[in-house]
Design a protein around this motif. Sequence first.
Motif, PDB file in Angstrom:
ATOM      1  N   VAL A 322       0.827  -1.213   0.000  1.00 18.59           N
ATOM      2  CA  VAL A 322       0.000   0.000   0.000  1.00 18.59           C
ATOM      3  C   VAL A 322       0.857   1.256   0.000  1.00 18.59           C
ATOM      4  CG1 VAL A 322      -1.606   1.368   1.388  1.00 18.59           C
ATOM      5  CG2 VAL A 322      -2.036  -1.060   1.017  1.00 18.59           C
ATOM      6  N   ILE A 323       1.966   1.235   0.763  1.00 17.23           N
ATOM      7  CA  ILE A 323       2.799   2.435   0.869  1.00 17.23           C
ATOM      8  C   ILE A 323       3.795   2.547  -0.271  1.00 17.23           C
ATOM      9  CG2 ILE A 323       2.558   2.513   3.379  1.00 17.23           C
ATOM     10  CD1 ILE A 323       5.317   1.299   3.627  1.00 17.23           C
ATOM     11  N   GLY A 324       3.674   1.617  -1.275  1.00 19.61           N
ATOM     12  CA  GLY A 324       4.457   1.802  -2.484  1.00 19.61           C
ATOM     13  C   GLY A 324       5.570   0.813  -2.743  1.00 19.61           C
ATOM     14  N   ALA A 325       5.704  -0.207  -1.906  1.00 19.74           N
ATOM     15  CA  ALA A 325       6.758  -1.205  -2.149  1.00 19.74           C
ATOM     16  C   ALA A 325       6.449  -1.982  -3.424  1.00 19.74           C
ATOM     17  CB  ALA A 325       6.869  -2.166  -0.976  1.00 19.74           C
ATOM     18  N   SER A 326       7.439  -2.129  -4.280  1.00 14.72           N
ATOM     19  CA  SER A 326       7.238  -2.837  -5.546  1.00 14.72           C
ATOM     20  C   SER A 326       7.173  -4.337  -5.316  1.00 14.72           C
ATOM     21  CB  SER A 326       8.384  -2.517  -6.509  1.00 14.72           C
ATOM     22  OG  SER A 326       9.611  -3.032  -5.995  1.00 14.72           O
ATOM     23  N   ARG A 327       6.655  -5.026  -6.365  1.00 11.67           N
ATOM     24  CA  ARG A 327       6.607  -6.477  -6.277  1.00 11.67           C
ATOM     25  C   ARG A 327       8.016  -7.060  -6.110  1.00 11.67           C
ATOM     26  NH1 ARG A 327       1.959  -9.082  -8.191  1.00 11.67           N
ATOM     27  NH2 ARG A 327       0.301  -7.657  -8.771  1.00 11.67           N
ATOM     28  N   ILE A 401       5.826 -15.754  -3.807  1.00 13.29           N
ATOM     29  CA  ILE A 401       4.818 -15.683  -4.863  1.00 13.29           C
ATOM     30  C   ILE A 401       3.411 -15.698  -4.267  1.00 13.29           C
ATOM     31  CG2 ILE A 401       3.844 -16.931  -6.828  1.00 13.29           C
ATOM     32  CD1 ILE A 401       6.701 -17.877  -7.466  1.00 13.29           C
ATOM     33  N   ARG A 402       3.237 -16.481  -3.220  1.00 13.32           N
ATOM     34  CA  ARG A 402       1.922 -16.548  -2.561  1.00 13.32           C
ATOM     35  C   ARG A 402       1.540 -15.190  -1.993  1.00 13.32           C
ATOM     36  NH1 ARG A 402      -0.284 -17.361   2.368  1.00 13.32           N
ATOM     37  NH2 ARG A 402      -2.162 -18.666   2.485  1.00 13.32           N
ATOM     38  N   VAL A 403       2.525 -14.462  -1.454  1.00  8.75           N
ATOM     39  CA  VAL A 403       2.252 -13.137  -0.892  1.00  8.75           C
ATOM     40  C   VAL A 403       1.760 -12.193  -1.984  1.00  8.75           C
ATOM     41  CG1 VAL A 403       3.346 -11.089   0.090  1.00  8.75           C
ATOM     42  CG2 VAL A 403       3.809 -13.330   1.052  1.00  8.75           C
ATOM     43  N   LEU A 404       2.386 -12.241  -3.155  1.00  6.40           N
ATOM     44  CA  LEU A 404       2.003 -11.348  -4.249  1.00  6.40           C
ATOM     45  C   LEU A 404       0.609 -11.644  -4.785  1.00  6.40           C
ATOM     46  CD1 LEU A 404       5.366 -11.123  -6.232  1.00  6.40           C
ATOM     47  CD2 LEU A 404       4.381  -9.464  -4.656  1.00  6.40           C
ATOM     48  N   GLN A 405       0.192 -12.886  -4.659  1.00  7.68           N
ATOM     49  CA  GLN A 405      -1.122 -13.268  -5.175  1.00  7.68           C
ATOM     50  C   GLN A 405      -2.263 -12.921  -4.221  1.00  7.68           C
ATOM     51  OE1 GLN A 405      -0.524 -17.441  -5.885  1.00  7.68           O
ATOM     52  NE2 GLN A 405       0.261 -17.130  -7.983  1.00  7.68           N
ATOM     53  N   ALA A 406      -1.909 -12.537  -3.005  1.00  2.40           N
ATOM     54  CA  ALA A 406      -2.953 -12.229  -2.018  1.00  2.40           C
ATOM     55  C   ALA A 406      -3.651 -10.909  -2.375  1.00  2.40           C
ATOM     56  CB  ALA A 406      -2.339 -12.151  -0.624  1.00  2.40           C
ATOM     57  N   ASP A 407      -4.957 -10.807  -2.065  1.00  2.00           N
ATOM     58  CA  ASP A 407      -5.726  -9.581  -2.296  1.00  2.00           C
ATOM     59  C   ASP A 407      -5.458  -8.601  -1.157  1.00  2.00           C
ATOM     60  OD1 ASP A 407      -8.442  -7.979  -1.735  1.00  2.00           O
ATOM     61  OD2 ASP A 407      -8.291  -8.474  -3.886  1.00  2.00           O
ATOM     62  N   ILE A 408      -4.930  -7.401  -1.511  1.00  2.00           N
ATOM     63  CA  ILE A 408      -4.517  -6.431  -0.490  1.00  2.00           C
ATOM     64  C   ILE A 408      -5.701  -5.990   0.373  1.00  2.00           C
ATOM     65  CG2 ILE A 408      -3.503  -4.163  -0.113  1.00  2.00           C
ATOM     66  CD1 ILE A 408      -1.920  -4.523  -2.651  1.00  2.00           C
ATOM     67  N   ALA A 409      -6.781  -5.624  -0.299  1.00  2.00           N
ATOM     68  CA  ALA A 409      -7.932  -5.116   0.456  1.00  2.00           C
ATOM     69  C   ALA A 409      -8.510  -6.162   1.399  1.00  2.00           C
ATOM     70  CB  ALA A 409      -9.010  -4.631  -0.535  1.00  2.00           C
ATOM     71  N   GLU A 410      -8.651  -7.355   0.908  1.00  2.00           N
ATOM     72  CA  GLU A 410      -9.192  -8.440   1.741  1.00  2.00           C
ATOM     73  C   GLU A 410      -8.274  -8.739   2.916  1.00  2.00           C
ATOM     74  OE1 GLU A 410     -10.416 -13.164   1.346  1.00  2.00           O
ATOM     75  OE2 GLU A 410     -10.029 -11.988  -0.467  1.00  2.00           O
ATOM     76  N   THR A 411      -6.950  -8.714   2.643  1.00  2.19           N
ATOM     77  CA  THR A 411      -5.992  -8.979   3.700  1.00  2.19           C
ATOM     78  C   THR A 411      -6.080  -7.932   4.802  1.00  2.19           C
ATOM     79  OG1 THR A 411      -4.484 -10.065   2.165  1.00  2.19           O
ATOM     80  CG2 THR A 411      -3.547  -9.304   4.227  1.00  2.19           C
ATOM     81  N   LEU A 412      -6.131  -6.647   4.428  1.00  5.33           N
ATOM     82  CA  LEU A 412      -6.192  -5.577   5.420  1.00  5.33           C
ATOM     83  C   LEU A 412      -7.525  -5.597   6.162  1.00  5.33           C
ATOM     84  CD1 LEU A 412      -4.534  -2.647   3.408  1.00  5.33           C
ATOM     85  CD2 LEU A 412      -3.557  -3.984   5.273  1.00  5.33           C
ATOM     86  N   ALA A 413      -8.598  -5.960   5.465  1.00  7.54           N
ATOM     87  CA  ALA A 413      -9.910  -6.032   6.118  1.00  7.54           C
ATOM     88  C   ALA A 413      -9.941  -7.135   7.165  1.00  7.54           C
ATOM     89  CB  ALA A 413     -10.987  -6.247   5.077  1.00  7.54           C
ATOM     90  N   ASN A 414      -9.343  -8.273   6.835  1.00 10.65           N
ATOM     91  CA  ASN A 414      -9.320  -9.409   7.788  1.00 10.65           C
ATOM     92  C   ASN A 414      -8.430  -9.110   8.960  1.00 10.65           C
ATOM     93  OD1 ASN A 414     -11.055 -10.876   6.169  1.00 10.65           O
ATOM     94  ND2 ASN A 414      -9.380 -11.907   5.055  1.00 10.65           N
ATOM     95  N   ALA A 415      -7.454  -8.197   8.776  1.00 10.72           N
ATOM     96  CA  ALA A 415      -6.506  -7.914   9.853  1.00 10.72           C
ATOM     97  C   ALA A 415      -7.106  -6.977  10.889  1.00 10.72           C
ATOM     98  CB  ALA A 415      -5.232  -7.291   9.256  1.00 10.72           C
ATOM     99  N   ARG A 416      -8.224  -6.293  10.581  1.00  9.49           N
ATOM    100  CA  ARG A 416      -8.808  -5.353  11.528  1.00  9.49           C
ATOM    101  C   ARG A 416      -9.523  -6.061  12.669  1.00  9.49           C
ATOM    102  NH1 ARG A 416     -11.504  -0.961   7.330  1.00  9.49           N
ATOM    103  NH2 ARG A 416      -9.526  -0.181   6.491  1.00  9.49           N
TER     104      ARG A 416
END
Length: 416
Positions: A322-327, A401-416
């Motif tokens: 989210v803060i701009g780190a590249s793949r 590779i598994r980390v890159l395939q994860a959905d960012i929004a879903e991951t952050l939502a589940n972390a709340r």
Amino acid sequence: MIRLSFAYLRDRALNTALNILLLALGVASLVILLLFSSQLESRFDRDAQGIDMVVGAKGSPLQLILSSVYHVDIPTGNVPLDTVALLRRQLGVAEAVPLALGDSFRSFRIIGTEPAYPKLLGADIAAGRMFAAPMEAVIGAEVARRTGAGLGQRFVGGHGMSTKESGGDEGPKHEETPFIVVGQLGPTGTVIDRLILTQVQSVWQMHGIASPEAAHDDEHHEGETAKEHEAHVSPAEVTAVLVRFGSPIAAVRLPGFINRQTNLQAAVPAVEVSRLLALVGVGLDAVRGFAVLLMLTSGLSIFVALLTALKEREADMAMLRVIGASRAAIIGQVVSEGLILAGAGAALGLILGHGVIAIAAANIEQLAQLGLSGLSFHPGEAIIVAAALTIGLIAALIPAIRVLQADIAETLANAR
């Protein structure tokens, strides 16, 4: 990202240490096997240079080679002195050098021989001169270093071939026949460095055996016939004869002729060493297979550890994106963890492998005699290290590779 990788590894220090240790054990096992087999084979080749055949008493041909060429075993027996002349008369024999064994000094063997023996192994006089009379001795470089003996030094040999394991204690001392050091050989990295060389007549004299010339010149005891006089004089014998061929024909014909037609035994160092290495190789292959399995297991352990850790850090990875780190940065961070684990395991494995070889050589006389050293490095170690790093890389790529395939929004939502 590298600093972040180290921080994550420190956060699970116990798990990190166990993964490093597991990989280090696999690397160390392979390094030990590589150093042992390569140094053993190299030492066998160096010690047998210039020796095409060994002739001795009937028995085990391997024992004859080990005792007469490598000086790490007990001889099979003695043979008549006439054997030397017999071999020198054979067509295709360029050189026949006798050896008389049976005594030692502070665990170093005393070898009765001729000046041709050190030349056979490529050894030269570094100080003093070659022996020229009975009870004169020339010492190898290792003998001089470990005993402190120098030119003019007198010493007394003892019966038997002692070892460090037996406390370096020889049998009964030959106090009445002391040696004097007249020469010292330069270091060669071969078996001759740990030998004490003298004339064959010196060994006979130590054991009260008259040389053929002296026995012939002695006047018969009063009332004795020639046959009775010959009966009470011990026969002059040698332990073995080292032979160098002058033509390929001798190499084909002579060993078989001696084994079939005489009471002697002929053994070829190249053949017996090949058999020995083949026997040892079966055990080494089994241990090598176990070491490879251990390395693969450590790779699986690294994979599981990274996968578990990344699952716990999914929110962190998502925030980095989210803060701009590249793949590439995300993959690099995860891969760097695997490479750091693999690199540390490989480095520790190298240290352990060389350390075990050094400790074994320092405490086991036979290994020291074979020239094993923990300070020697083999090019194959680079391949072992590369294999360990590859295992770490592969173990880290899949979780990355598994980390890159994860959905960012879903991951952050589940972390709340």
